[in-house]
Scaffold this motif. Structure first.
Motif, mmCIF file in Angstrom:
data_model
loop_
_atom_site.group_PDB
_atom_site.id
_atom_site.type_symbol
_atom_site.label_atom_id
_atom_site.label_comp_id
_atom_site.label_asym_id
_atom_site.label_seq_id
_atom_site.Cartn_x
_atom_site.Cartn_y
_atom_site.Cartn_z
ATOM 1 N N GLN A 58 0.990 -1.214 -0.149
ATOM 2 C CA GLN A 58 -0.034 0.010 -0.004
ATOM 3 C C GLN A 58 0.807 1.185 0.072
ATOM 4 O O GLN A 58 2.029 1.256 0.747
ATOM 5 N N TYR A 59 0.352 2.364 -0.701
ATOM 6 C CA TYR A 59 1.354 3.386 -0.880
ATOM 7 C C TYR A 59 1.350 4.378 0.275
ATOM 8 O O TYR A 59 2.622 5.028 0.614
ATOM 9 N N ALA A 60 0.392 4.389 1.173
ATOM 10 C CA ALA A 60 0.929 5.304 2.235
ATOM 11 C C ALA A 60 -0.059 4.384 3.445
ATOM 12 O O ALA A 60 -0.574 3.775 3.481
ATOM 13 N N ASP A 61 0.349 5.191 4.743
ATOM 14 C CA ASP A 61 0.005 4.582 6.124
ATOM 15 C C ASP A 61 -1.271 5.600 6.551
ATOM 16 O O ASP A 61 -0.836 6.391 7.265
ATOM 17 N N HIS A 62 -2.430 5.052 6.088
ATOM 18 C CA HIS A 62 -3.616 5.944 6.774
ATOM 19 C C HIS A 62 -4.846 4.926 6.873
ATOM 20 O O HIS A 62 -4.838 3.688 6.221
#
Length: 331
Positions: A45-49
């Motif tokens: 996944q591209y980002a941590d949110h």
């Protein structure tokens, strides 16, 4: 002599049935072939949110729904790119070198990186949380997949969002949106907002950014020009949602999210998507590929159900009352 030959064939086939059903695959209730193979799956996944986290958890759940479970017949390696394109590329190359049986990219940059590295090695790529797969060059059209890749789109229900904002803010005229200029999904969503906004009496004031560090300054400018903010699923902006909310709340400007997690974190409301369901749909699609369906024959799918979420405490803090009729949409 012929009778003896037929009898021998019968014995051989009977014996074979004990092991293979005389040529048929043995499958359980889920349709997964019973063998000793453990499929190696790479997820990035591209980002941590939270919304992308929900996609990941839903993906694993979707695989399990179809009989593919960690510790039994699949091994899942999950790596986060921390919103860095260079890291997304590195992860994709590592997965390709490892010879994964299938990979999943959550958000556009990660999916694009996987496709560039894995498709040429005949590793199936499933994308998830891509608002506009065609614009992102991850699909040929809405009905035709590109070789080696398919997935699930999180195209936002923009019209439902505009209707919701109008219900909650009947006197509002200008909606502000901050987006990343290099994110294809955000660019196409902005275009849809601008196309539909006049129908509901709105004008869109959009501000483009290239990196997260620009957000505080851009917020200071846009908050003097609008009646509210509508947040997209733009990875860079969502990663800085705390900054967006802090500045907007100080200016008494409501922020509308695009999914449940953003509302939990302080946005007033959203007409958005359920990202767990989005992930489940992607996991079930991945299972089809693992079971033998050729990925090129599966067009991408779009989650079409709008999920309404409200944060009455956030609304009250801004002096906004949400009607019971509007709140009922959440049910």
């Amino acid at each position: 002599m012929r009778k003896k030959f037929l009898s021998a064939v019968g014995v051989v086939c009977t014996a074979a049935l004990l092991f293979t059903g005389c040529g048929a695959n043995q499958t359980g209730e889920t349709g997964v072939e019973k063998n000793d193979k453990v499929y190696k799956i790479g997820v990035t996944q591209y980002a941590d949110h939270p919304s992308l986290d929900n996609c990941r958890e839903g993906f694993i759940q979707g695989l399990a729904n179809e009989g593919f479970k960690e510790g039994e017949n699949i091994e899942i390696e999950t790596v986060n790119a921390q919103a860095e394109m260079s890291k997304a590329t590195q992860i994709a190359q590592t997965f390709a070198s490892a010879g994964k049986d299938l990979v999943c990219g959550i958000a556009t940059p990660s999916a694009q990186a996987l496709y560039a590295s894995c498709a040429e090695k005949n590793i199936p790529v499933i994308f998830n949380a891509i608002s506009d797969p065609v614009a992102a060059k991850l699909a040929k059209s809405e009905t035709e997949a590109l070789p080696g890749i398919t997935g699930i789109s999180d195209k936002l229900p923009v019209e439902d969002q505009l209707k919701l904002i109008r219900e909650i803010l009947p006197d509002a005229k200008k909606i502000g949106i901050i987006y990343t200029t290099g994110e294809a999904n955000s660019v196409s969503t902005i275009e849809e907002y601008k196309k539909l906004a006049p129908t509901y009496g709105f004008e869109i004031v959009d501000k483009g950014i290239t990196k997260q560090a620009e957000i505080p300054q851009v917020m200071d400018v846009i908050l003097t020009q609008v009646d509210c903010i509508s947040n997209l699923t733009d990875n860079t902006v969502v990663a800085a949602l705390g900054v967006v909310l802090e500045k907007a709340n100080a200016a008494k400007i409501p922020v509308f999210g695009s999914e449940e997690e953003q509302v939990k974190n302080g946005c007033v409301a959203s007409a958005g998507l359920d990202y767990v369901k989005l992930g489940v749909q992607a996991g079930e699609m991945a299972a089809k590929v693992l079971k033998g369906t050729k990925i090129d024959t599966i067009p991408f799918e779009t989650l079409k159900e709008t999920k309404y979420t409200f944060n009455e405490d956030a609304a009250k803090a801004l002096g906004i009352t949400i009607s019971a009729e509007t709140l009922a949409k959440a049910k």
